[in-house]
Design a protein around this motif. Sequence first.
Motif, short mmCIF file in Angstrom:
data_model
loop_
_atom_site.label_atom_id
_atom_site.label_comp_id
_atom_site.label_asym_id
_atom_site.label_seq_id
_atom_site.Cartn_x
_atom_site.Cartn_y
_atom_site.Cartn_z
N MET A 198 -28.89 51.83 92.91
CA MET A 198 -28.83 51.30 91.55
C MET A 198 -30.22 51.35 90.94
O MET A 198 -31.19 50.97 91.58
CB MET A 198 -28.32 49.86 91.60
CG MET A 198 -28.06 49.29 90.25
SD MET A 198 -27.23 47.68 90.31
CE MET A 198 -27.90 46.96 91.79
N PRO A 240 -20.81 41.37 85.42
CA PRO A 240 -21.61 42.55 85.76
C PRO A 240 -20.91 43.49 86.75
O PRO A 240 -21.20 44.69 86.74
CB PRO A 240 -22.88 41.94 86.38
CG PRO A 240 -22.51 40.56 86.77
CD PRO A 240 -21.48 40.11 85.80
N GLY A 241 -20.01 42.96 87.56
CA GLY A 241 -19.34 43.77 88.58
C GLY A 241 -18.60 44.97 88.01
O GLY A 241 -18.34 45.94 88.72
N THR A 278 -20.78 48.58 87.99
CA THR A 278 -21.51 49.13 89.14
C THR A 278 -20.73 50.14 89.97
O THR A 278 -21.32 50.87 90.77
CB THR A 278 -21.94 48.00 90.09
OG1 THR A 278 -20.76 47.37 90.59
CG2 THR A 278 -22.81 46.99 89.39
N THR A 326 -13.35 43.45 91.31
CA THR A 326 -13.34 42.32 90.39
C THR A 326 -11.97 42.30 89.70
O THR A 326 -11.24 43.30 89.74
CB THR A 326 -14.43 42.48 89.32
OG1 THR A 326 -14.25 43.75 88.70
CG2 THR A 326 -15.81 42.45 89.94
N GLY A 374 -26.70 45.29 97.73
CA GLY A 374 -26.45 46.45 96.86
C GLY A 374 -25.57 46.07 95.67
O GLY A 374 -25.68 44.97 95.13
N ASN A 375 -24.67 46.97 95.30
CA ASN A 375 -23.80 46.71 94.16
C ASN A 375 -22.87 45.53 94.39
O ASN A 375 -22.37 44.93 93.45
CB ASN A 375 -22.95 47.94 93.85
CG ASN A 375 -23.76 49.01 93.14
OD1 ASN A 375 -24.77 48.70 92.52
ND2 ASN A 375 -23.32 50.25 93.24
N TRP A 383 -22.80 41.78 92.80
CA TRP A 383 -22.28 41.41 91.47
C TRP A 383 -20.84 40.94 91.54
O TRP A 383 -20.22 40.68 90.51
CB TRP A 383 -22.42 42.59 90.51
CG TRP A 383 -23.84 43.06 90.47
CD1 TRP A 383 -24.35 44.19 91.03
CD2 TRP A 383 -24.95 42.38 89.89
NE1 TRP A 383 -25.70 44.25 90.84
CE2 TRP A 383 -26.10 43.16 90.14
CE3 TRP A 383 -25.09 41.16 89.20
CZ2 TRP A 383 -27.37 42.77 89.71
CZ3 TRP A 383 -26.35 40.79 88.76
CH2 TRP A 383 -27.47 41.59 89.02
N ILE A 384 -20.30 40.86 92.74
CA ILE A 384 -18.92 40.38 92.90
C ILE A 384 -18.95 38.86 93.02
O ILE A 384 -19.72 38.30 93.81
CB ILE A 384 -18.28 41.01 94.16
CG1 ILE A 384 -18.28 42.53 94.02
CG2 ILE A 384 -16.88 40.47 94.38
CD1 ILE A 384 -17.90 43.25 95.30
N VAL A 410 -23.34 34.87 91.31
CA VAL A 410 -23.30 36.32 91.11
C VAL A 410 -24.74 36.84 91.02
O VAL A 410 -25.59 36.23 90.38
CB VAL A 410 -22.53 36.65 89.82
CG1 VAL A 410 -22.70 38.11 89.44
CG2 VAL A 410 -21.06 36.33 90.00
N HIS A 431 -40.17 40.05 89.57
CA HIS A 431 -40.61 41.39 89.18
C HIS A 431 -41.32 41.33 87.83
O HIS A 431 -40.72 40.96 86.83
CB HIS A 431 -39.40 42.33 89.08
CG HIS A 431 -38.71 42.55 90.39
ND1 HIS A 431 -39.13 43.49 91.30
CD2 HIS A 431 -37.63 41.96 90.94
CE1 HIS A 431 -38.34 43.46 92.36
NE2 HIS A 431 -37.42 42.54 92.17
N LYS A 472 -46.37 44.84 91.62
CA LYS A 472 -45.56 44.27 90.54
C LYS A 472 -44.65 43.13 90.98
O LYS A 472 -44.01 42.51 90.15
CB LYS A 472 -44.67 45.38 89.94
CG LYS A 472 -45.46 46.44 89.18
CD LYS A 472 -44.66 47.70 88.99
CE LYS A 472 -43.64 47.59 87.89
NZ LYS A 472 -42.98 48.88 87.62
N GLU A 508 -40.26 39.62 84.51
CA GLU A 508 -39.29 40.29 83.67
C GLU A 508 -37.87 39.97 84.16
O GLU A 508 -36.97 39.72 83.38
CB GLU A 508 -39.54 41.80 83.69
CG GLU A 508 -39.05 42.46 82.44
CD GLU A 508 -39.19 43.95 82.49
OE1 GLU A 508 -39.55 44.50 83.55
OE2 GLU A 508 -38.92 44.58 81.46
N TYR A 509 -37.72 40.00 85.45
CA TYR A 509 -36.46 39.54 86.06
C TYR A 509 -36.72 39.13 87.50
O TYR A 509 -37.77 39.47 88.06
CB TYR A 509 -35.36 40.61 85.97
CG TYR A 509 -35.59 41.84 86.83
CD1 TYR A 509 -36.45 42.85 86.41
CD2 TYR A 509 -34.93 42.00 88.05
CE1 TYR A 509 -36.66 43.98 87.19
CE2 TYR A 509 -35.13 43.13 88.84
CZ TYR A 509 -36.00 44.12 88.40
OH TYR A 509 -36.21 45.23 89.17
N GLU A 569 -34.96 38.55 91.53
CA GLU A 569 -33.85 38.85 92.45
C GLU A 569 -33.86 37.83 93.57
O GLU A 569 -34.91 37.40 94.02
CB GLU A 569 -34.01 40.26 93.03
CG GLU A 569 -33.70 41.34 92.01
CD GLU A 569 -33.82 42.72 92.62
OE1 GLU A 569 -32.80 43.42 92.67
OE2 GLU A 569 -34.92 43.08 93.05
#
Lengths: 611, 219
Positions: free
Chosen positions: A1, A15-16, A19, A251, B10-11, B14-15, B55, B115, B167, B201-202, B204
């Motif tokens: 990503m 957001p899900g 992706t 989702t 990873g992705n 977001w779940i 999330v 970050h 950074k 800036e954001y 994690e």
Amino acid sequence: MNELLRKILPTVQKPGRYTGGEFNEVKKDLKDVRVRVAYCFPDTYEIGMSNVGMRILYGVMNEMEGVWCERVFAPWSDMEKAMLENNMYLWALESQDPVIDFDMIAFTVGYEMSYTNILNMLRLSGLPLRTRERMGLKGIVFAGGVCTFNPEPLAEFIDFFSLGEGEESTPEIIALYDKAKQERWTRGMFLKEVAKIPGVYVPSFYDAVYNEDGTLKEMIPKEGAPATVTKRIVEDLDNAYYPTKMIVPSTEIVHDRANLEVFRGCIRGCRFCQAGFSCRPVRKKSPEVLYRQAVETLENSGINEITLSSLSTSDYRGLKELTDELIPYCEQQRVSLSVPSLRADNFSRELMEKLQTVRKTGLTFAPEAGTQRLRDVINKNLTEEEILTTCANAFSGGWNNVKLYFMLGLPTETDEDVLGIAELVYKVIQTWKEHASNKKRGLRVHVATAFFVPKPHTPFQWEQQITPQEYLRRCKLLKSHFYSKSIEYDYHDPALSRLEAVFTRGDRRVGSVIAEAFKRGARLDGWDEHFNNEAWMQAFERCKLDINFYTTRGYAEDELLPWDHIDVGVTKKFLLKERHRAMEGLVTPDCREKCAGCGANCLLKEVACDA
Amino acid sequence: MLRAVFEKQGNAIWISHLDLMRLFQRAFKRAGLHLKHTQGFNPRPSVSIALPMAVGVASRCELLDFEIEDEGVACQQIVSLLNGALIPGVKVLEVYEGGRKQRDIALLQCAIDLHYKNKIPAKAPASLEKLFAQDSLMVTKNGKNGPVEQDIIPMIQAIALEPLDAKTLRIRATICCQNPALNPAQLVAAIAANKKSYMPEYAEYFREEIFDSSHNVFR
């Protein structure tokens, strides 16, 4: 990503959905890929992932060696804003590569009010909106789906259309592109060749000529393009591709279940229904194949709900055989089986009782009109007696909830028909009082009226749409005749249905209105919170087009219709005959009782119509 | 009862919690493992995930409790069956029988990566260290009944800052995660409220390990 996305995702809703990475998503190694297709659905992920057509064609394309098809959905407004602020281009879910890197960009279009989303997705991808502004073979834009049976409103924006069912035509189109890319054809050469594939319509090969009164005079084909383009169909559904390895969303989506399409076409002939005519002829699928596909889909997905879909599932000949096998399997596997769009006949009632999953909330009828006279006009063969008998059975079985769907503004409708709705609802309430086994919780009758939209390729394609004011008057009239507290009444926003009427029957000129409204901020029009009627009205004014020309005017029987060069199988002569029967209040029996001679059987070469 | 330790990265970060429960229910089915169902009018598969996670947070110490109908399937086999049916980013690390009561989870070791757009502001590490070394630090939290002021210091057991690269500044903290629980995002909220110029800036978030109140790794 990529980092940009990581930064943006925490700031947007759900957001899900942006992706990818779901189970059964198709990934390919780019070194084995010659043609990349960005398959776009012009609405959100939750809507698009529920679309069966998209699931099928995603699978069809990815079955092809050397082809990688990826999904793209319309971003919600918060994501769009974040993308613009960060100079980020629209990307495809699988590879997360920008759409502008793809060879072909495909759209599936099932709803007129998603047209601005198409433009928005092109813009967010960095592609010019109009066919004439795009150069080269790369980034060719094509579209299919029910709305494209009148492709004219999108003619400026889409390079070519693939009309009808895409299982067979899509691989032909992509194989041709593959060849064109290897042999370095120009865009013009490719379009000229692709127009030779049956079912393909290249709008730039046709000149539209208008009469002084604004009606269409002539569509002149050029470059050897055919005068009429006939939609494609699959004849043998048993052997057609069906995706049993469906992507399982991580989702929640709108229809979060497996879907089994039991047959195609419809024998009913409700005169307002576009799918009922444009999806003909009727083609069967055998219960054995369906059972096998159901089991495979459920095993591969782990999903615990499956639905048997079609335009009228009660009319599927193999329904008993299929459900006799499928119900025990589903019970054993703890899968709930749902069978929507059942008719109010005896077998369906029995089936409903057998389906454990039918919760005690779901009893829905769509009588569409309040009186038998008007139901005869629209050829909706559902009688008051059938409705009340089914209600009586359901109420005595413990149901206390009914939904009734109607349309207002149907051809020949009078105030008497409108009040007929109130009367029918009253009778439903009386039936409950007589038959309910459990009156403690009371009854809820949910009544909804939609604003009638005349659709192309139906017997009502020539009809006038009433004005929004008149529609609202009828809604108020109806509302004032609902006396019971059990009734909950909703009516559709007429502004939206009015625009639907424009774009479903529009000619090429309405394309400029779409572009203008989009420029004025219209998008996600199907969503209440985003619908901006003001932008649309300004767009009509700016483009000097009269909205009434497409709505309240009605189309003359001898007029050349904007979609007359598109052949969906059903003949214009038949539609006209049906229109005249409607005006005389004559019903046409369903195709199984007696073939009405619609002409769609001519599309079949190997098998006969299975009506 | 069986317990799985899994990671989410990873992705898959977001779940949401509810979606993740459903994802596991489906993965069990795909793996050919039959979850036991709850009794009652509307039977539901018996799976539960400890400490629901916001999330966008990655973790390598998530716990999933479940029961299956299939007898005699070895724990190691469940791990490989499930991993064959899961999505990229969600991976089962081990499965074992029993395990301690979830209510004994007390502490979470987490990392928060700040970050910055160009580079870490020179004075940020020292200044932020000072911020979290105060005796009390009130942060507004959006509770069910509107915003509430909360002192986050008593819920921070240990905290340290280290630059990861030019950074990225990493906060590593051990914080209370149950009765009461501190959301790691509150640490960033504290920076936003008190040291605005050092806001990244954001950010994690990672869950690294969970412990009981005596600092023993919780399993």
